[in-house]
Design an enzyme around this catalytic site. Sequence first.
Site, PDB file in Angstrom:
ATOM      1  N   GLU A 136      47.178  62.776  39.915  1.00  0.00           N
ATOM      2  CA  GLU A 136      47.123  62.389  38.521  1.00  0.00           C
ATOM      3  C   GLU A 136      48.277  63.595  38.015  1.00  0.00           C
ATOM      4  OE1 GLU A 136      45.089  63.096  40.545  1.00  0.00           O
ATOM      5  OE2 GLU A 136      42.937  61.706  39.940  1.00  0.00           O
ATOM      6  N   GLU A 174      51.395  68.370  47.247  1.00  0.00           N
ATOM      7  CA  GLU A 174      53.031  68.197  46.497  1.00  0.00           C
ATOM      8  C   GLU A 174      52.875  67.645  44.803  1.00  0.00           C
ATOM      9  OE1 GLU A 174      56.671  67.988  47.965  1.00  0.00           O
ATOM     10  OE2 GLU A 174      55.985  68.963  49.659  1.00  0.00           O
ATOM     11  N   GLY A 200      36.312  46.996  62.436  1.00  0.00           N
ATOM     12  CA  GLY A 200      35.058  47.055  61.891  1.00  0.00           C
ATOM     13  C   GLY A 200      34.490  48.305  63.097  1.00  0.00           C
ATOM     14  N   GLY A 201      33.327  48.085  63.741  1.00  0.00           N
ATOM     15  CA  GLY A 201      32.246  49.397  64.468  1.00  0.00           C
ATOM     16  C   GLY A 201      33.576  50.829  65.123  1.00  0.00           C
ATOM     17  N   THR A 253      51.553  74.897  54.336  1.00  0.00           N
ATOM     18  CA  THR A 253      51.926  74.828  55.227  1.00  0.00           C
ATOM     19  C   THR A 253      52.151  75.818  56.374  1.00  0.00           C
ATOM     20  OG1 THR A 253      51.443  72.303  53.970  1.00  0.00           O
ATOM     21  CG2 THR A 253      52.975  72.405  56.676  1.00  0.00           C
ATOM     22  N   GLY A 277      55.616  79.235  49.340  1.00  0.00           N
ATOM     23  CA  GLY A 277      53.860  79.730  48.481  1.00  0.00           C
ATOM     24  C   GLY A 277      53.860  79.223  47.765  1.00  0.00           C
ATOM     25  N   LEU A 278      52.985  78.094  46.637  1.00  0.00           N
ATOM     26  CA  LEU A 278      53.844  78.596  45.633  1.00  0.00           C
ATOM     27  C   LEU A 278      51.808  78.223  44.443  1.00  0.00           C
ATOM     28  CD1 LEU A 278      54.624  77.265  42.184  1.00  0.00           C
ATOM     29  CD2 LEU A 278      54.212  75.001  42.363  1.00  0.00           C
TER      30      LEU A 278
HETATM   31  N1  CAA Z   1      63.640  69.670  37.744  1.00  0.00           N
HETATM   32  C1  CAA Z   1      64.528  70.677  36.795  1.00  0.00           C
HETATM   33  N2  CAA Z   1      63.122  71.591  35.768  1.00  0.00           N
HETATM   34  C2  CAA Z   1      62.012  71.188  35.461  1.00  0.00           C
HETATM   35  C3  CAA Z   1      61.456  70.728  35.939  1.00  0.00           C
HETATM   36  C4  CAA Z   1      61.827  69.286  37.493  1.00  0.00           C
HETATM   37  N3  CAA Z   1      62.075  68.804  37.469  1.00  0.00           N
HETATM   38  N4  CAA Z   1      60.469  69.290  35.518  1.00  0.00           N
HETATM   39  C5  CAA Z   1      59.784  71.450  34.818  1.00  0.00           C
HETATM   40  N5  CAA Z   1      60.797  71.302  34.619  1.00  0.00           N
HETATM   41  C6  CAA Z   1      60.894  72.773  33.746  1.00  0.00           C
HETATM   42  C7  CAA Z   1      60.890  72.727  32.191  1.00  0.00           C
HETATM   43  O1  CAA Z   1      61.946  71.607  32.042  1.00  0.00           O
HETATM   44  C8  CAA Z   1      60.710  73.767  31.904  1.00  0.00           C
HETATM   45  O2  CAA Z   1      61.417  74.021  30.808  1.00  0.00           O
HETATM   46  P1  CAA Z   1      62.096  74.224  29.653  1.00  0.00           P
HETATM   47  O3  CAA Z   1      60.694  75.173  29.163  1.00  0.00           O
HETATM   48  O4  CAA Z   1      63.565  75.350  29.670  1.00  0.00           O
HETATM   49  O5  CAA Z   1      62.477  73.261  29.261  1.00  0.00           O
HETATM   50  C9  CAA Z   1      59.861  74.451  33.127  1.00  0.00           C
HETATM   51  O6  CAA Z   1      60.164  74.304  33.971  1.00  0.00           O
HETATM   52  C10 CAA Z   1      58.625  74.434  32.883  1.00  0.00           C
HETATM   53  O7  CAA Z   1      58.081  73.114  32.184  1.00  0.00           O
HETATM   54  P2  CAA Z   1      56.703  71.977  31.917  1.00  0.00           P
HETATM   55  O8  CAA Z   1      56.389  72.278  30.514  1.00  0.00           O
HETATM   56  O9  CAA Z   1      56.788  70.929  32.059  1.00  0.00           O
HETATM   57  O10 CAA Z   1      55.965  72.958  32.850  1.00  0.00           O
HETATM   58  P3  CAA Z   1      54.208  72.888  32.981  1.00  0.00           P
HETATM   59  O11 CAA Z   1      53.537  74.195  33.340  1.00  0.00           O
HETATM   60  O12 CAA Z   1      53.813  71.952  31.926  1.00  0.00           O
HETATM   61  O13 CAA Z   1      53.651  72.291  34.098  1.00  0.00           O
HETATM   62  C11 CAA Z   1      53.525  70.335  36.141  1.00  0.00           C
HETATM   63  C12 CAA Z   1      54.116  71.053  34.934  1.00  0.00           C
HETATM   64  C13 CAA Z   1      53.974  68.928  36.595  1.00  0.00           C
HETATM   65  C14 CAA Z   1      52.056  70.143  36.017  1.00  0.00           C
HETATM   66  C15 CAA Z   1      53.743  71.446  37.071  1.00  0.00           C
HETATM   67  O14 CAA Z   1      52.729  72.678  36.786  1.00  0.00           O
HETATM   68  C16 CAA Z   1      53.126  70.733  38.391  1.00  0.00           C
HETATM   69  O15 CAA Z   1      54.093  70.261  39.074  1.00  0.00           O
HETATM   70  N6  CAA Z   1      51.992  71.001  39.085  1.00  0.00           N
HETATM   71  C17 CAA Z   1      51.817  70.295  40.835  1.00  0.00           C
HETATM   72  C18 CAA Z   1      52.025  71.778  41.819  1.00  0.00           C
HETATM   73  C19 CAA Z   1      51.845  70.574  42.892  1.00  0.00           C
HETATM   74  O16 CAA Z   1      52.689  70.057  42.755  1.00  0.00           O
HETATM   75  N7  CAA Z   1      51.523  71.793  43.816  1.00  0.00           N
HETATM   76  C20 CAA Z   1      52.044  71.705  44.850  1.00  0.00           C
HETATM   77  C21 CAA Z   1      51.769  72.841  46.060  1.00  0.00           C
HETATM   78  S1  CAA Z   1      52.559  72.511  47.298  1.00  0.00           S
HETATM   79  C22 CAA Z   1      52.503  71.370  48.670  1.00  0.00           C
HETATM   80  O17 CAA Z   1      51.073  70.818  47.860  1.00  0.00           O
HETATM   81  C23 CAA Z   1      52.638  72.088  49.801  1.00  0.00           C
HETATM   82  C24 CAA Z   1      52.316  72.238  50.893  1.00  0.00           C
HETATM   83  O18 CAA Z   1      52.228  72.515  52.137  1.00  0.00           O
HETATM   84  C25 CAA Z   1      50.462  71.480  50.891  1.00  0.00           C
END
Ligand code: CAA
Length: 388
Positions: A367, A363, A339-340, A158, A124-125
């Site tokens: 965008e 995930e 098709g249909g 999920t 859960g995120l």
């Molecule tokens: N690996 C390790 N560390 C990471 C990282 C990575 N890939 N990406 C970011 N970090 C770290 C950064 O280094 C940062 O640390 P520092 O401040 O020390 O540098 C910290 O995490 C914060 O990172 P950001 O500043 O990049 O964070 P942000 O607020 O700008 O967000 C984002 C970035 C990429 C938009 C992120 O919020 C994101 O991935 N959003 C999408 C969420 C997502 O994928 N949700 C899906 C839910 S799960 C699902 O869908 C499954 C299901 O069951 C349906």
Amino acid sequence: MDFQLNDEQLHLKKSVREFAEREIKPNVMKWDEAGEFPLATIKELGKLGMLGMIFPPEYGGAGMGYVEYVTAIEELSRVDGSVGIIVAAHTSLCSNHIFLAGNEAQKKKYVSKLSTGEFLGAWGLTEPSSGSDAGSARMTAVRKGNNWVLNGTKTFCTNGHYADVVVVLAVTDRAAHTHGISAFVVEKDTKGFRPGKKENKLGLRASDTAELIFDDCVIPAENLLGGEGQGFPDAMRVLDGGRISIAALSLGMAEGAYDAALKYSKQRRQFGKAISDFQAIQWKLADMATEIDAARLQTYRAAWLRDRGGLVTREVAMAKMAATESAQRTIDRAVQIFGGRGVVQGEITERLYRDIRALRIYEGATEVQKLIIARELLNEARVHEKNR
Ligand code: CAA
């Protein structure tokens, strides 16, 4: 460079394909129409070692890598994307978060049971007000003596209703923003925790998508996963693995669509010949096969790089975006070739057309992948400039 699977990987591919054709294919439409979660089949996959492929044998896993994992997800999803997403969310989100961030006791206690299918897992995120901006989570965890008290709601999880164990992200220090989010393991039947609404989705209907509700849910202090405040970066590392499986899911579904369209185009006759004799259809088949090939190369490269360790964020985001976007186009072309019939309930193309849509969002939407790729490119350019 070697672009081929080795003998063991080919054997695995064949076994998963046979299992999917035999055990899943006859039930796909029934599960889809009823929105029925295929619990018995998932448990069977657990017995076959398919729910812990990427974990070492000491934690009940098969000790394989991401290339093998991707191969299995691709083959399952070629027949049913719902089974693919159930296995993927269980393995590369829930179990892998515990494996990557957990201590020895947590790995022994949970990953061992998740790997064999004794336990099913969810992650859960996302919350009602934080989707793409995952760092704006509101759910809280407050330390009280030897416990944590969780309050809040997660959405779009999920496996939520069927999970024995869930991993959730909650704010432990709001001022620290993404460095004030921590991860916790919660077992089902813990007082104050319950799965909420089951979403009635457009596609992937046999997979369960649930709300998780925490209302003064008290868990022991030892259920904190990783360090306090480490939850968000760990979740990003977890998604770096999870997104490869979403690419593999799309790849498998695109292959299912292509196989069906090729077969149909050779059987269906119009104007006195098979429609595959017309250039209009041949060009569609050529575009489909080419996009599938490109998605396969990117997906397997990401898996291969992941198996070699190191950072794969950019390659994974590229593979996830390219494979999901091109699979949508491939499936659309398959509908057109049918098709249909292509839009009639009960046809594979109709189900795939609904099933694929969520994968451009799950995930991390396309965008978000673009944002990640652009950040990686600009960081790399900055480093190059500094070193010049
Ligand atoms: N690996 C390790 N560390 C990471 C990282 C990575 N890939 N990406 C970011 N970090 C770290 C950064 O280094 C940062 O640390 P520092 O401040 O020390 O540098 C910290 O995490 C914060 O990172 P950001 O500043 O990049 O964070 P942000 O607020 O700008 O967000 C984002 C970035 C990429 C938009 C992120 O919020 C994101 O991935 N959003 C999408 C969420 C997502 O994928 N949700 C899906 C839910 S799960 C699902 O869908 C499954 C299901 O069951 C349906």
